[in-house]
Design a protein around this motif. Structure first.
Motif, mmCIF file in Angstrom:
data_model
loop_
_atom_site.group_PDB
_atom_site.id
_atom_site.type_symbol
_atom_site.label_atom_id
_atom_site.label_comp_id
_atom_site.label_asym_id
_atom_site.label_seq_id
_atom_site.Cartn_x
_atom_site.Cartn_y
_atom_site.Cartn_z
ATOM 1 N N UNK A 190 40.305 59.471 72.071
ATOM 2 C CA UNK A 190 39.075 58.715 72.292
ATOM 3 C C UNK A 190 37.870 59.649 72.318
ATOM 4 N N UNK A 191 37.980 60.754 73.039
ATOM 5 C CA UNK A 191 36.863 61.715 73.105
ATOM 6 C C UNK A 191 36.544 62.251 71.717
ATOM 7 N N UNK A 192 37.585 62.594 70.967
ATOM 8 C CA UNK A 192 37.371 63.161 69.632
ATOM 9 C C UNK A 192 36.733 62.153 68.686
ATOM 10 N N UNK A 193 37.150 60.885 68.765
ATOM 11 C CA UNK A 193 36.621 59.866 67.863
ATOM 12 C C UNK A 193 35.122 59.663 68.061
ATOM 13 N N UNK A 194 34.668 59.748 69.309
ATOM 14 C CA UNK A 194 33.247 59.509 69.582
ATOM 15 C C UNK A 194 32.369 60.686 69.153
ATOM 16 N N UNK A 195 32.986 61.786 68.754
ATOM 17 C CA UNK A 195 32.222 62.942 68.290
ATOM 18 C C UNK A 195 32.141 63.013 66.766
ATOM 19 N N UNK A 196 32.806 62.083 66.090
ATOM 20 C CA UNK A 196 32.795 62.085 64.628
ATOM 21 C C UNK A 196 31.494 61.489 64.094
ATOM 22 N N UNK A 197 30.947 62.048 63.022
ATOM 23 C CA UNK A 197 29.764 61.442 62.402
ATOM 24 C C UNK A 197 30.167 60.236 61.557
ATOM 25 N N UNK A 202 33.078 54.052 56.108
ATOM 26 C CA UNK A 202 32.570 53.249 57.231
ATOM 27 C C UNK A 202 31.227 52.621 56.883
ATOM 28 N N UNK A 203 30.343 53.409 56.297
ATOM 29 C CA UNK A 203 29.015 52.899 55.958
ATOM 30 C C UNK A 203 29.097 51.843 54.860
ATOM 31 N N UNK A 204 30.044 52.004 53.946
ATOM 32 C CA UNK A 204 30.187 51.040 52.854
ATOM 33 C C UNK A 204 30.700 49.693 53.357
ATOM 34 N N UNK A 205 31.688 49.723 54.242
ATOM 35 C CA UNK A 205 32.336 48.484 54.709
ATOM 36 C C UNK A 205 31.780 47.994 56.053
ATOM 37 N N UNK A 206 31.038 48.862 56.738
ATOM 38 C CA UNK A 206 30.574 48.572 58.104
ATOM 39 C C UNK A 206 31.758 48.294 59.019
ATOM 40 N N UNK A 210 37.293 52.959 59.847
ATOM 41 C CA UNK A 210 37.432 53.753 58.629
ATOM 42 C C UNK A 210 36.974 55.200 58.853
ATOM 43 N N UNK A 211 36.045 55.402 59.765
ATOM 44 C CA UNK A 211 35.624 56.758 60.123
ATOM 45 C C UNK A 211 36.815 57.548 60.656
ATOM 46 N N UNK A 212 37.637 56.874 61.455
ATOM 47 C CA UNK A 212 38.782 57.551 62.061
ATOM 48 C C UNK A 212 39.831 57.891 61.008
ATOM 49 N N UNK A 213 40.079 56.950 60.100
ATOM 50 C CA UNK A 213 41.043 57.222 59.032
ATOM 51 C C UNK A 213 40.573 58.364 58.143
ATOM 52 N N UNK A 214 39.293 58.362 57.802
ATOM 53 C CA UNK A 214 38.770 59.433 56.944
ATOM 54 C C UNK A 214 38.894 60.796 57.612
ATOM 55 N N UNK A 215 38.835 60.811 58.942
ATOM 56 C CA UNK A 215 38.949 62.084 59.666
ATOM 57 C C UNK A 215 40.401 62.507 59.865
ATOM 58 N N UNK A 216 41.349 61.666 59.421
ATOM 59 C CA UNK A 216 42.751 62.041 59.484
ATOM 60 C C UNK A 216 43.534 61.517 60.668
ATOM 61 N N UNK A 217 42.921 60.636 61.477
ATOM 62 C CA UNK A 217 43.641 60.065 62.616
ATOM 63 C C UNK A 217 44.521 58.900 62.150
#
Length: 246
Positions: A190-197, A202-206, A210-217
């Motif tokens: 949870x802490x790590x996810x909130x630090x991701x840009x 994510x921006x395409x689909x809102x 998707x931000x988390x998947x792109x970061x490898x989680x």
């Protein structure tokens, strides 16, 4: 396992201001969410709000609440803020939507069961799509999974696209799943996810996940057949009241 449920609840809402305090058949929406969550296998249920009125109301009916920053960009950030204020070492933190007064305890418990596997980082729910209206609604995100039940991708468009069939045949030819926005996390994740840009997908689909998947989680899923009803508009309130009368 020490599991804590946190319910983000903002007063401001473009379409329905003050919706956590809306009266639904003798109880406010936020009280209904709290009461439902308290029936699950959670050791604590805490409301995370940016508004003194909601804070006072929750404490007034005997619930637990903390005041968080009004500047959080998402409910995930508000959940992290609340969890850190609690100053406890939980094994699992559940993000329970504050605008779903009919959330079922079994849905929360299904998420908690995922964390019996020590490799689970994030958990969420999926539900079979049962109508074309659901399938083609951009307001109901769809998800595709791998063979272990982990999310491969979320989209507001039906996935997969069936090239060999007309769209009217898609539901008969494939088992589609939609996403139910209930999440659970390991605290360190949870802490790590909130630090991701914010990410391109994510921006395409809102869709924040998707931000988390792109970061490898990895996002592990559990399936439910229980329906939930989110409250976003005055029409949703009327629908909820009709359901309560039944």
């Amino acid at each position: 396992m020490l599991a804590i449920g946190i319910i983000p609840a903002r007063y401001a809402s473009t379409r329905l201001p003050g919706k956590p305090l809306i009266n639904l058949g003798g109880q406010t929406m936020i009280e209904r969410v709290v009461r439902q969550a308290q029936q699950a296998n959670l050791q604590r249920v805490v409301v995370a709000t940016d508004d003194e009125r909601i804070l006072a109301h929750v404490r007034g009916f005997g619930g637990e609440a903390v005041l968080t920053s009004p500047d959080h960009p998402s409910g995930t950030d508000r959940v992290r803020d609340a969890y850190e204020q609690l100053d406890v070492a939980a094994d699992c933190v559940v993000n329970i939507q504050g605008d779903e007064p009919f959330i079922h305890p079994d849905q929360i418990n299904a998420l908690l069961a995922l964390f019996a596997d020590p490799t689970t980082q994030v958990g969420t729910l999926v539900k079979p799509v049962v109508s074309e209206e659901e399938l083609f609604s951009p307001h109901l995100p769809k998800v595709v999974l791998d063979s272990r039940g982990r999310a491969l991708y979320f989209s507001r468009h039906p996935l997969p696209y069936q090239r060999q069939h007309a769209q009217s045949e898609w539901l008969a030819q494939h088992r589609y799943l939609r996403h139910i926005g209930l999440y659970a996390y390991r605290p360190e994740v949870l802490r790590a996810l909130t630090q991701l840009p914010p990410s391109p997908l994510e921006l395409a689909e809102s869709l924040e996940q998707l931000r988390w998947l792109e970061a490898g989680y990895a996002i592990q899923t559990a399936e439910t057949t229980l329906e939930t009803i989110g409250i976003d508009t005055p029409e949703d309130v009327e629908r909820a009241l009709r359901l309560l009368k039944k």
